[in-house]
Design a protein around this motif. Structure first.
Motif, PDB file in Angstrom:
ATOM      1  N   GLN A 203       0.812  -1.220   0.000  1.00 17.25           N
ATOM      2  CA  GLN A 203       0.000   0.000   0.000  1.00 17.25           C
ATOM      3  C   GLN A 203       0.848   1.273   0.000  1.00 17.25           C
ATOM      4  OE1 GLN A 203      -3.759  -0.098   2.354  1.00 17.25           O
ATOM      5  NE2 GLN A 203      -2.980  -2.073   3.138  1.00 17.25           N
ATOM      6  N   VAL A 204       2.125   1.139   0.392  1.00 21.11           N
ATOM      7  CA  VAL A 204       3.037   2.285   0.264  1.00 21.11           C
ATOM      8  C   VAL A 204       3.396   2.496  -1.204  1.00 21.11           C
ATOM      9  CG1 VAL A 204       5.332   3.168   0.852  1.00 21.11           C
ATOM     10  CG2 VAL A 204       3.943   2.044   2.607  1.00 21.11           C
ATOM     11  N   ALA A 205       3.438   1.394  -1.958  1.00 20.50           N
ATOM     12  CA  ALA A 205       3.695   1.511  -3.388  1.00 20.50           C
ATOM     13  C   ALA A 205       2.644   2.437  -4.015  1.00 20.50           C
ATOM     14  CB  ALA A 205       3.635   0.133  -4.042  1.00 20.50           C
ATOM     15  N   GLY A 206       3.096   3.342  -4.852  1.00 19.02           N
ATOM     16  CA  GLY A 206       2.209   4.320  -5.482  1.00 19.02           C
ATOM     17  C   GLY A 206       2.252   5.679  -4.825  1.00 19.02           C
ATOM     18  N   MET A 207       2.874   5.773  -3.649  1.00 13.09           N
ATOM     19  CA  MET A 207       2.998   7.070  -2.975  1.00 13.09           C
ATOM     20  C   MET A 207       4.191   7.835  -3.545  1.00 13.09           C
ATOM     21  SD  MET A 207       2.183   6.135   1.045  1.00 13.09           S
ATOM     22  CE  MET A 207       2.048   7.873   1.518  1.00 13.09           C
ATOM     23  N   LYS A 208       4.092   9.154  -3.539  1.00  9.11           N
ATOM     24  CA  LYS A 208       5.177  10.034  -3.960  1.00  9.11           C
ATOM     25  C   LYS A 208       5.599  10.903  -2.780  1.00  9.11           C
ATOM     26  CE  LYS A 208       3.023  12.157  -7.238  1.00  9.11           C
ATOM     27  NZ  LYS A 208       2.753  13.049  -8.398  1.00  9.11           N
ATOM     28  N   ALA A 209       6.721  11.583  -2.933  1.00 13.20           N
ATOM     29  CA  ALA A 209       7.194  12.492  -1.896  1.00 13.20           C
ATOM     30  C   ALA A 209       6.116  13.520  -1.600  1.00 13.20           C
ATOM     31  CB  ALA A 209       8.488  13.172  -2.331  1.00 13.20           C
ATOM     32  N   GLY A 210       5.784  13.689  -0.319  1.00 11.77           N
ATOM     33  CA  GLY A 210       4.751  14.633   0.097  1.00 11.77           C
ATOM     34  C   GLY A 210       3.386  14.005   0.296  1.00 11.77           C
ATOM     35  N   ASP A 211       3.179  12.790  -0.212  1.00 10.59           N
ATOM     36  CA  ASP A 211       1.884  12.125  -0.063  1.00 10.59           C
ATOM     37  C   ASP A 211       1.671  11.653   1.375  1.00 10.59           C
ATOM     38  OD1 ASP A 211       1.412  12.490  -2.710  1.00 10.59           O
ATOM     39  OD2 ASP A 211       1.635  10.384  -3.297  1.00 10.59           O
ATOM     40  N   GLU A 212       0.380  11.698   1.789  1.00  8.87           N
ATOM     41  CA  GLU A 212      -0.019  11.136   3.077  1.00  8.87           C
ATOM     42  C   GLU A 212      -1.158  10.163   2.822  1.00  8.87           C
ATOM     43  OE1 GLU A 212      -0.643  13.868   6.276  1.00  8.87           O
ATOM     44  OE2 GLU A 212       0.837  15.302   5.516  1.00  8.87           O
ATOM     45  N   LYS A 213      -1.204   9.100   3.629  1.00  4.37           N
ATOM     46  CA  LYS A 213      -2.165   8.049   3.337  1.00  4.37           C
ATOM     47  C   LYS A 213      -2.453   7.229   4.596  1.00  4.37           C
ATOM     48  CE  LYS A 213      -2.646   4.137   0.081  1.00  4.37           C
ATOM     49  NZ  LYS A 213      -1.934   3.391  -1.000  1.00  4.37           N
ATOM     50  N   ASP A 214      -3.720   6.792   4.720  1.00  9.15           N
ATOM     51  CA  ASP A 214      -4.085   5.852   5.774  1.00  9.15           C
ATOM     52  C   ASP A 214      -4.047   4.433   5.191  1.00  9.15           C
ATOM     53  OD1 ASP A 214      -4.439   7.950   7.458  1.00  9.15           O
ATOM     54  OD2 ASP A 214      -6.628   7.837   7.537  1.00  9.15           O
ATOM     55  N   ILE A 215      -3.334   3.555   5.873  1.00  7.09           N
ATOM     56  CA  ILE A 215      -3.200   2.188   5.395  1.00  7.09           C
ATOM     57  C   ILE A 215      -3.895   1.245   6.367  1.00  7.09           C
ATOM     58  CG2 ILE A 215      -1.533   0.313   5.013  1.00  7.09           C
ATOM     59  CD1 ILE A 215       0.412   2.322   3.944  1.00  7.09           C
ATOM     60  N   ASP A 216      -4.844   0.475   5.872  1.00  9.00           N
ATOM     61  CA  ASP A 216      -5.564  -0.493   6.696  1.00  9.00           C
ATOM     62  C   ASP A 216      -4.836  -1.838   6.658  1.00  9.00           C
ATOM     63  OD1 ASP A 216      -7.711   1.261   7.353  1.00  9.00           O
ATOM     64  OD2 ASP A 216      -8.549   0.946   5.350  1.00  9.00           O
ATOM     65  N   ILE A 217      -4.556  -2.369   7.847  1.00  9.01           N
ATOM     66  CA  ILE A 217      -3.806  -3.624   7.971  1.00  9.01           C
ATOM     67  C   ILE A 217      -4.480  -4.519   9.017  1.00  9.01           C
ATOM     68  CG2 ILE A 217      -1.640  -4.652   8.803  1.00  9.01           C
ATOM     69  CD1 ILE A 217      -1.331  -3.501   6.084  1.00  9.01           C
ATOM     70  N   THR A 218      -4.519  -5.799   8.759  1.00  8.83           N
ATOM     71  CA  THR A 218      -4.934  -6.778   9.759  1.00  8.83           C
ATOM     72  C   THR A 218      -3.728  -7.649  10.092  1.00  8.83           C
ATOM     73  OG1 THR A 218      -7.221  -6.844   8.965  1.00  8.83           O
ATOM     74  CG2 THR A 218      -6.467  -8.693  10.322  1.00  8.83           C
ATOM     75  N   PHE A 219      -3.324  -7.616  11.352  1.00 10.39           N
ATOM     76  CA  PHE A 219      -2.150  -8.378  11.748  1.00 10.39           C
ATOM     77  C   PHE A 219      -2.423  -9.883  11.656  1.00 10.39           C
ATOM     78  CE2 PHE A 219      -0.883  -4.375  13.715  1.00 10.39           C
ATOM     79  CZ  PHE A 219       0.479  -4.362  13.459  1.00 10.39           C
ATOM     80  N   PRO A 220      -1.407 -10.674  11.326  1.00 11.13           N
ATOM     81  CA  PRO A 220      -1.567 -12.132  11.244  1.00 11.13           C
ATOM     82  C   PRO A 220      -1.961 -12.717  12.602  1.00 11.13           C
ATOM     83  CG  PRO A 220       0.494 -11.435  10.228  1.00 11.13           C
ATOM     84  CD  PRO A 220      -0.044 -10.240  10.948  1.00 11.13           C
ATOM     85  N   GLU A 221      -2.591 -13.875  12.567  1.00 13.70           N
ATOM     86  CA  GLU A 221      -3.027 -14.528  13.795  1.00 13.70           C
ATOM     87  C   GLU A 221      -1.845 -14.983  14.648  1.00 13.70           C
ATOM     88  OE1 GLU A 221      -5.971 -14.718  14.992  1.00 13.70           O
ATOM     89  OE2 GLU A 221      -7.073 -13.915  13.250  1.00 13.70           O
ATOM     90  N   ASP A 222      -0.684 -15.202  14.005  1.00 16.20           N
ATOM     91  CA  ASP A 222       0.482 -15.668  14.760  1.00 16.20           C
ATOM     92  C   ASP A 222       1.385 -14.522  15.201  1.00 16.20           C
ATOM     93  OD1 ASP A 222       1.427 -14.937  12.289  1.00 16.20           O
ATOM     94  OD2 ASP A 222       2.550 -16.782  11.905  1.00 16.20           O
ATOM     95  N   TYR A 223       0.891 -13.270  15.075  1.00  9.89           N
ATOM     96  CA  TYR A 223       1.651 -12.118  15.552  1.00  9.89           C
ATOM     97  C   TYR A 223       1.622 -12.138  17.076  1.00  9.89           C
ATOM     98  CZ  TYR A 223       3.801  -7.569  14.604  1.00  9.89           C
ATOM     99  OH  TYR A 223       4.688  -6.533  14.479  1.00  9.89           O
ATOM    100  N   HIS A 224       2.433 -11.257  17.720  1.00  6.77           N
ATOM    101  CA  HIS A 224       2.450 -11.325  19.184  1.00  6.77           C
ATOM    102  C   HIS A 224       1.089 -10.940  19.758  1.00  6.77           C
ATOM    103  CE1 HIS A 224       2.741  -6.969  19.871  1.00  6.77           C
ATOM    104  NE2 HIS A 224       3.727  -6.922  18.998  1.00  6.77           N
ATOM    105  N   ALA A 225       0.816 -11.441  20.954  1.00  6.29           N
ATOM    106  CA  ALA A 225      -0.536 -11.516  21.503  1.00  6.29           C
ATOM    107  C   ALA A 225      -1.337 -10.223  21.432  1.00  6.29           C
ATOM    108  CB  ALA A 225      -0.456 -11.996  22.952  1.00  6.29           C
ATOM    109  N   ASP A 226      -0.714  -9.076  21.717  1.00  9.86           N
ATOM    110  CA  ASP A 226      -1.473  -7.829  21.802  1.00  9.86           C
ATOM    111  C   ASP A 226      -2.122  -7.426  20.481  1.00  9.86           C
ATOM    112  OD1 ASP A 226      -0.739  -7.698  24.417  1.00  9.86           O
ATOM    113  OD2 ASP A 226       0.903  -6.282  24.120  1.00  9.86           O
ATOM    114  N   LEU A 227      -1.525  -7.812  19.358  1.00  8.04           N
ATOM    115  CA  LEU A 227      -2.017  -7.365  18.053  1.00  8.04           C
ATOM    116  C   LEU A 227      -2.457  -8.503  17.140  1.00  8.04           C
ATOM    117  CD1 LEU A 227       0.682  -4.621  17.355  1.00  8.04           C
ATOM    118  CD2 LEU A 227      -1.699  -4.234  17.996  1.00  8.04           C
ATOM    119  N   ALA A 228      -2.326  -9.747  17.579  1.00  8.58           N
ATOM    120  CA  ALA A 228      -2.656 -10.889  16.719  1.00  8.58           C
ATOM    121  C   ALA A 228      -4.093 -10.804  16.220  1.00  8.58           C
ATOM    122  CB  ALA A 228      -2.449 -12.188  17.484  1.00  8.58           C
TER     123      ALA A 228
END
Length: 486
Positions: A203-228
């Motif tokens: 989702q960072v791909a396509g950004m240029k210098a000066g661009d701002e963007k909100d990126i939606d992400i779902t952490f993997p189930e095997d990530y550490h407990a607080d964010l899994a």
């Protein structure tokens, strides 16, 4: 002190029955009194000022016995070990025999000792040795590595794409609140490196210098407990987009990165380096296979203390490696759910192999009458000084001569085995066995006594050597490397 008996037990243990006579015990009692008198309250006396006889009169003559035994034991035990000329390899278990009186006491100490080692065959062995081959593809890979190290990153005014590096600020929010470890500033992120959570770089791909963007992400189930498995939003600002500027592979490149005038000469040198590295690897594997045979062929009653001590050393080395990676040891245990006792238990088998290797090497040194001369030691010091770029006297200050001597004798012992051995093709290994896998770790060939790591100092096989550079050319700026994933 007098030794009443010295009995050999199984698994290379010795039971010493030791008597501490009245005079020695009286001296220990006096030391115990002086050590503990400040902790004993006696009416009419300031702390620590009450005479010994007064304290003994109030609390009994045995009041200092326990502490006196603890004081007397080490000296008596060490004197007994020296008298019996024992080479102990661990701490003893101690048992008080009979009653302790002012006339002294007797105790029994069971201590592990260096085992008697009977060598099996260590000359005329055979082991597989890999044949060294170098292909054009091997040279290309080494050349590509050299090219990568001399690739520059240059700013571009366009959208970022895979392979580019985006310099970004980012901050992650869970349910509208920032979370720990989710923020970074001026972070250089190589798109396609997969160093961030899946879906972020795409989702960072396509950004240029000066661009701002909100990126939606779902952490993997095997990530550490607080964010899994949690859905989060990263607010990202792109400051700069950089692309790789790869140098052309020509004679000018060869002149810039090495001492050679042509690309052909550089390739020839890289081919030679690959061949030398692989020959070293093949020789090391050959030697390891031989020494493994020697180690497995010894006969010795190995005390548990030696294996336990080596296992603890392995664990300590592991703790150091974890710390060097920036991970606190206790945090590592929590993250992996592994108990330290399990790590120690898992280390027992390789520890036993290491102990056998140490015993085998020491037995060869004894059998062959191997020694390290003063000339050997001086030559080794000079070699270490050159290897580490240090002053000779500084090397001698930090590495004791006994350590260097042990290392030299160990190396000579291996040379005795290798010098009489025969190399065979891997498929023709002893008893029809296949050659050990290249990645299998073998016990280090070193005597049991701890060595200075510098004396072991070989360059890792995987480390690539850079061709010598000419002073006339300036090295091209190296590619920046992205940091680890947040």
């Amino acid at each position: 002190m007098s030794v009443k008996s010295c009995e050999k037990l199984e698994k290379s243990q010795v039971a010493l029955t030791i008597e501490v006579e009245a005079a020695a015990f009286e001296a220990a009692i006096e030391k115990a009194y002086r050590k503990t008198r400040g902790k004993i309250k006696v009416p009419g006396f300031r702390p620590g000022k009450a005479p010994r006889k007064i304290i003994e009169g109030m609390y009994g003559v045995e009041v200092f016995f326990d502490e006196a035994i603890n004081i007397a034991f080490p000296d008596a035990y060490e004197a007994a070990v020296k008298e019996q000329e024992l080479n102990v390899v661990g701490y003893p278990s101690v048992e008080l025999m009979g009653e302790c009186t002012r006339q002294g006491f007797t105790f029994k100490a069971v201590a592990p000792v260096y085992p008697e080692v009977v060598l099996g065959q260590y000359k005329g062995l055979s082991a597989p040795k890999e044949e060294v081959k170098v292909t054009p593809e091997d040279v290309d890979r080494r050349l590509q590595s050299l090219t990568d190290r001399n690739t520059r990153l240059v700013s571009v005014d366009r959208e970022a794409k895979e392979g580019d590096t985006a310099v970004i600020d980012f901050e992650g929010f869970l349910d509208g609140e920032p979370f720990d470890g989710g923020k970074g500033s001026n972070h250089s992120l190589e798109l396609g490196s997969h160093s961030f959570v899946p879906g972020f770089e795409e989702q960072v791909a396509g950004m240029k210098a000066g661009d701002e963007k909100d990126i939606d992400i779902t952490f993997p189930e095997d990530y550490h407990a607080d964010l899994a498995g949690k859905a989060v939003v990263f607010k990202v600002k792109c400051h700069e987009v950089k692309e790789k500027e790869v140098p052309a592979l020509d004679d000018e490149f060869a002149k810039d990165v090495s001492e050679f005038d042509t690309l052909a000469e550089l390739k020839a040198d890289l081919e030679k380096q690959v061949a030398e590295d692989r020959e070293k690897d093949a020789q090391r594997g050959f030697e390891d296979a031989l020494m493994e045979q020697v180690a497995q062929g010894i006969t010795a009653e190995i005390p548990d203390a030696m294996v336990d001590g080596q296992a603890r050393q392995f664990l300590e080395n592991f703790r150091t490696q974890i710390a060097q990676q920036g991970i606190p040891y206790e945090q590592y245990l929590q993250m992996t759910g592994i108990q330290e006792a399990k790590l120690l238990e898992d280390a027992k088998e390789p520890a036993l192999r290491q102990v056998k290797m140490d015993l085998a090497v020491m037995a060869i040194i004894k059998a062959e009458g191997i020694e390290a001369t003063d000339e050997d030691v001086e030559a080794e010091y000079a070699k270490l000084a050159e290897q580490f770029g240090m002053d000779l006297e500084m090397v001698k200050k930090y590495i004791q001569a006994d350590q260097v001597k042990d290392q030299i004798c160990s190396r000579k012992a291996v040379e005795v085995v290798v010098g009489s051995a025969t190399a065979v093709k891997p498929e023709e290994g002893p008893a029809g066995e296949e050659a050990p896998a290249a990645e299998e770790k073998k016990p280090a060939r070193k005597p049991r006594r701890k060595k200075a790591e510098a004396a072991e100092g070989e360059e890792p096989a995987a480390a690539e050597k850079k061709p010598a550079r000419k002073p006339r050319k300036k090295k091209t700026e190296e590619t920046e490397e992205p940091k680890d994933a947040e």
